[in-house]
Design a protein around this motif. Structure first.
Motif, PDB file in Angstrom:
ATOM      1  N   ALA A 170       0.792  -1.119  -0.059  1.00  0.00           N
ATOM      2  CA  ALA A 170       0.016   0.028  -0.147  1.00  0.00           C
ATOM      3  C   ALA A 170       0.704   1.078   0.005  1.00  0.00           C
ATOM      4  O   ALA A 170       0.680   2.126  -0.870  1.00  0.00           O
ATOM      5  CB  ALA A 170      -0.977  -0.007   1.239  1.00  0.00           C
ATOM      6  N   ILE A 171       2.027   1.304   0.616  1.00  0.00           N
ATOM      7  CA  ILE A 171       2.611   2.328   0.971  1.00  0.00           C
ATOM      8  C   ILE A 171       3.436   2.631  -0.413  1.00  0.00           C
ATOM      9  O   ILE A 171       3.712   3.896  -0.942  1.00  0.00           O
ATOM     10  CB  ILE A 171       3.542   2.077   2.179  1.00  0.00           C
ATOM     11  CG1 ILE A 171       2.928   2.136   3.412  1.00  0.00           C
ATOM     12  CG2 ILE A 171       4.575   3.511   2.170  1.00  0.00           C
ATOM     13  CD1 ILE A 171       2.085   3.478   3.670  1.00  0.00           C
ATOM     14  N   GLU A 172       3.973   1.705  -0.972  1.00  0.00           N
ATOM     15  CA  GLU A 172       4.688   1.774  -2.132  1.00  0.00           C
ATOM     16  C   GLU A 172       3.962   2.221  -3.408  1.00  0.00           C
ATOM     17  O   GLU A 172       4.399   3.055  -4.264  1.00  0.00           O
ATOM     18  CB  GLU A 172       5.022   0.548  -2.664  1.00  0.00           C
ATOM     19  CG  GLU A 172       6.320   0.628  -3.516  1.00  0.00           C
ATOM     20  CD  GLU A 172       7.695   1.391  -2.887  1.00  0.00           C
ATOM     21  OE1 GLU A 172       8.318   2.251  -3.669  1.00  0.00           O
ATOM     22  OE2 GLU A 172       8.045   1.313  -1.656  1.00  0.00           O
ATOM     23  N   ASN A 173       2.657   2.258  -3.216  1.00  0.00           N
ATOM     24  CA  ASN A 173       1.426   2.765  -4.337  1.00  0.00           C
ATOM     25  C   ASN A 173       0.931   4.323  -3.920  1.00  0.00           C
ATOM     26  O   ASN A 173      -0.058   4.574  -4.423  1.00  0.00           O
ATOM     27  CB  ASN A 173       0.485   1.772  -4.478  1.00  0.00           C
ATOM     28  CG  ASN A 173       0.971   0.885  -5.380  1.00  0.00           C
ATOM     29  OD1 ASN A 173       0.907   0.876  -6.671  1.00  0.00           O
ATOM     30  ND2 ASN A 173       1.160  -0.383  -5.017  1.00  0.00           N
ATOM     31  N   ILE A 174       1.660   4.916  -3.023  1.00  0.00           N
ATOM     32  CA  ILE A 174       1.528   6.318  -2.593  1.00  0.00           C
ATOM     33  C   ILE A 174       2.307   6.993  -3.821  1.00  0.00           C
ATOM     34  O   ILE A 174       3.445   6.781  -3.655  1.00  0.00           O
ATOM     35  CB  ILE A 174       1.661   6.644  -1.317  1.00  0.00           C
ATOM     36  CG1 ILE A 174       0.863   5.845  -0.476  1.00  0.00           C
ATOM     37  CG2 ILE A 174       1.481   8.092  -1.153  1.00  0.00           C
ATOM     38  CD1 ILE A 174       1.160   6.068   1.033  1.00  0.00           C
ATOM     39  N   ASP A 175       1.790   7.528  -4.724  1.00  0.00           N
ATOM     40  CA  ASP A 175       2.399   8.344  -5.748  1.00  0.00           C
ATOM     41  C   ASP A 175       2.918   9.864  -5.252  1.00  0.00           C
ATOM     42  O   ASP A 175       2.136  10.589  -4.340  1.00  0.00           O
ATOM     43  CB  ASP A 175       1.658   8.841  -7.051  1.00  0.00           C
ATOM     44  CG  ASP A 175       2.376   8.991  -8.317  1.00  0.00           C
ATOM     45  OD1 ASP A 175       3.318   9.570  -8.124  1.00  0.00           O
ATOM     46  OD2 ASP A 175       1.749   8.683  -9.300  1.00  0.00           O
ATOM     47  N   ILE A 176       3.903  10.114  -5.453  1.00  0.00           N
ATOM     48  CA  ILE A 176       4.700  11.467  -5.084  1.00  0.00           C
ATOM     49  C   ILE A 176       4.988  12.390  -6.155  1.00  0.00           C
ATOM     50  O   ILE A 176       4.520  13.338  -6.074  1.00  0.00           O
ATOM     51  CB  ILE A 176       5.936  11.271  -4.280  1.00  0.00           C
ATOM     52  CG1 ILE A 176       5.768  10.208  -2.835  1.00  0.00           C
ATOM     53  CG2 ILE A 176       6.536  12.744  -3.588  1.00  0.00           C
ATOM     54  CD1 ILE A 176       4.782  10.802  -2.057  1.00  0.00           C
TER      55      ILE A 176
END
Length: 518
Positions: free
Chosen positions: A120-126
């Motif tokens: 889930a965290i890795e799929n937070i776009d920055i």
């Protein structure tokens, strides 16, 4: 001002190859990253990598690639500012005129039942939201596209004039800020759930539009229907499939939702008829046809023009009965082909299939967060999914209820929970026989329920959503021949009500839980 350079980086690659090929044909230079760059290159679309612009490699597994002054200067520079133009020329930077970005699939990722916290965290776009916001802020000069549905319009304008109109850029920028706000709201909601902190210091909800509605409760009120991005498990009006009939109205949706909430209380075959958010008839039976007959006979007058919900597939026999009266909506897990053919003969009736006959057991349902608007703010509370167990009951009278009375009391309690307060409900033979809803005092609600029940009140049981403030309602019930009562208890005058019940030979049980519904 013509569009000369476009930065393209998309997770959802629907239509992107064709769009970029058409841009390239207009002389637009395409800059891209990662998987999008690989796709365009493979499809023969002229493209350069982001590293060719930044002079810096993509690093940290792609976490850092567009977070660079060469990108954001190109997006944020004010083109008619002499100072900005001079800075860009001095540093050898070039402008980016079009941004085409959609974000890492965070919603899709956390929707998976087995998703890990790390995934889930890795799929937070920055980088994506940063580029979108930069471009949207500078929409006076930069076009920004976050929705593949806008590709055709943007391309048509570029082909016609070399650029988009300011009006289009404003519209696209507004969409971007809605999109990034919704994206961040989902992330915030995920963290709140992970931390067990559902009511933080600030609260943001996001919803996706399902449809524009013709009007709200009344024709002079504007309205639309939205749903939460992360779908609720179990039968829901937001995920139901409309099989037949006119478009749903605001009142239809409200009533259908109320009907589903009640019918979901039951594990056995059940049918609920709703009128103005209140049940006018509820029945359970050995099969869905018997349950419908009981719901209909509960109040044959009020069901006319109402909404019916069932928790089993509608068969031809039941459909024949349903077709004999005017109904606005029938909602069920499904309809047999024969039932669908029978009911579809009625042009305007709405038929909705929830597709979920094996719904979550009432005792296992998790509460949702309900939002109610007030002037200048909102109230937030958990939905009332309390499920009463027989062991929770306390007998407070000299006589305990019989096994049959207890069965009817538990049935009545499940339904009265969904009746607007003050609420009194009478039940017999696993069906409602009288409903008094939304009254300013409990005696008034009881009078309405008893009057509606008529002769059926004799031998029926009574459920009250909240305690009796005095003994008068019990005395009225005794006069009508009611034999058992279920109520929360907790009034300072409980003894008065218990004494009235004992005097009449009525069995009374208390739950310790009330179900106000305003």
């Amino acid at each position: 001002m013509a569009i000369k350079r476009a930065l393209v980086s998309v997770s959802d690659k629907t239509g992107i190859t064709e769009f970029c090929r058409a841009l390239a044909a207009q002389g637009v230079q395409i800059i891209s990253t990662g998987g999008t760059h690989a796709l365009l290159e493979r499809e023969g679309v002229p493209v350069i990598g982001i590293s060719d612009v930044t002079g810096f490699p993509e690093i940290l597994d792609g976490r850092v690639k567009t977070l660079h002054p060469a990108v954001h200067s190109g997006l944020l520079a004010i083109r008619d500012s002499a100072e900005h133009v001079e800075a860009m020329e001095k540093l050898g930077l070039d402008y980016i005129d079009l941004v085409v970005v959609n974000l890492y699939p965070f919603k899709e990722t956390v929707s998976k039942p087995d998703v890990s916290y790390e995934d889930a965290i890795e799929n937070i776009d920055i980088g994506g939201p940063t580029m979108l916001r930069s471009a949207a802020k500078n929409h006076a000069f930069v076009s920004v596209v976050v929705d593949a549905g806008d590709y055709a319009d943007v391309l048509a304008q570029i082909q016609a004039s070399g650029d988009t109109t300011l009006e289009t850029r404003k519209r696209l920028a507004a969409k971007v800020f809605r999109h990034t706000a919704a994206y961040d709201a989902l992330i915030s909601e995920y963290f709140a759930e992970q931390l067990g902190d559902p009511l933080p210091e600030s609260l943001t909800f996001t919803y996706e539009k399902v449809q524009e509605l013709r009007y709200g409760e009344n024709p002079h009120q504007q309205a639309a229907f939205y749903r939460k991005p992360l779908a609720k498990k179990g039968p829901s009006i937001t995920t139901a499939k409309q099989l037949h009939g006119k478009e749903l109205s605001y009142n239809n949706i409200n009533d259908a939702n109320a009907a589903l909430a009640i019918v979901s209380e039951f594990d056995e075959p059940a049918v609920v008829a709703i009128k103005h958010m209140n049940p006018c008839g509820v029945g359970i039976g050995a099969d869905i046809d018997e349950a419908y007959v009981k719901a209909y006979e509960s109040d044959p007058t009020s069901i006319f023009g109402g909404i019916v919900a069932a928790n089993r597939t509608i068969d031809a026999k039941t459909a024949d009965r349903l077709a004999q009266i005017f109904l606005e909506i029938i909602i069920a897990p499904d309809f047999t082909p024969e039932a669908l053919e029978i009911l579809s003969r009625k042009k305007n009736i709405r038929l909705l299939a929830t597709g979920n006959e094996q719904a979550t057991a009432a005792a296992e349902r998790k509460p949702e967060w309900l939002v109610t608007s007030v002037d200048g703010g909102m109230l937030v509370q958990q939905s009332d999914v309390h499920s009463l167990d027989e062991s929770d009951l306390q007998v407070v009278t000299e006589r305990a209820p019989t096994a049959e009375e207890l069965k009817q009391l538990l049935f009545a309690w499940k339904v009265v929970k969904h009746v607007k307060s003050n609420a009194i409900l009478l039940a017999a033979d696993s069906m409602t026989v009288g409903v008094g809803a939304g009254q300013m005092n409990r005696v008034g609600a009881a009078r309405i329920a008893i009057e509606q029940a008529g002769d059926k009140a004799k031998g029926a049981v009574l459920a009250s959503d909240a305690f009796f403030p005095m003994g008068d309602t019990v005395e009225l019930a005794a006069q009508a021949g009611i034999t058992a009562i279920i109520q929360p208890g907790g009034s300072v005058k409980d003894a008065e009500s218990v004494a009235a019940a004992n005097a009449a030979g009525i069995a009374m049980v208390v739950t310790g839980v009330r179900h106000f519904k305003h």
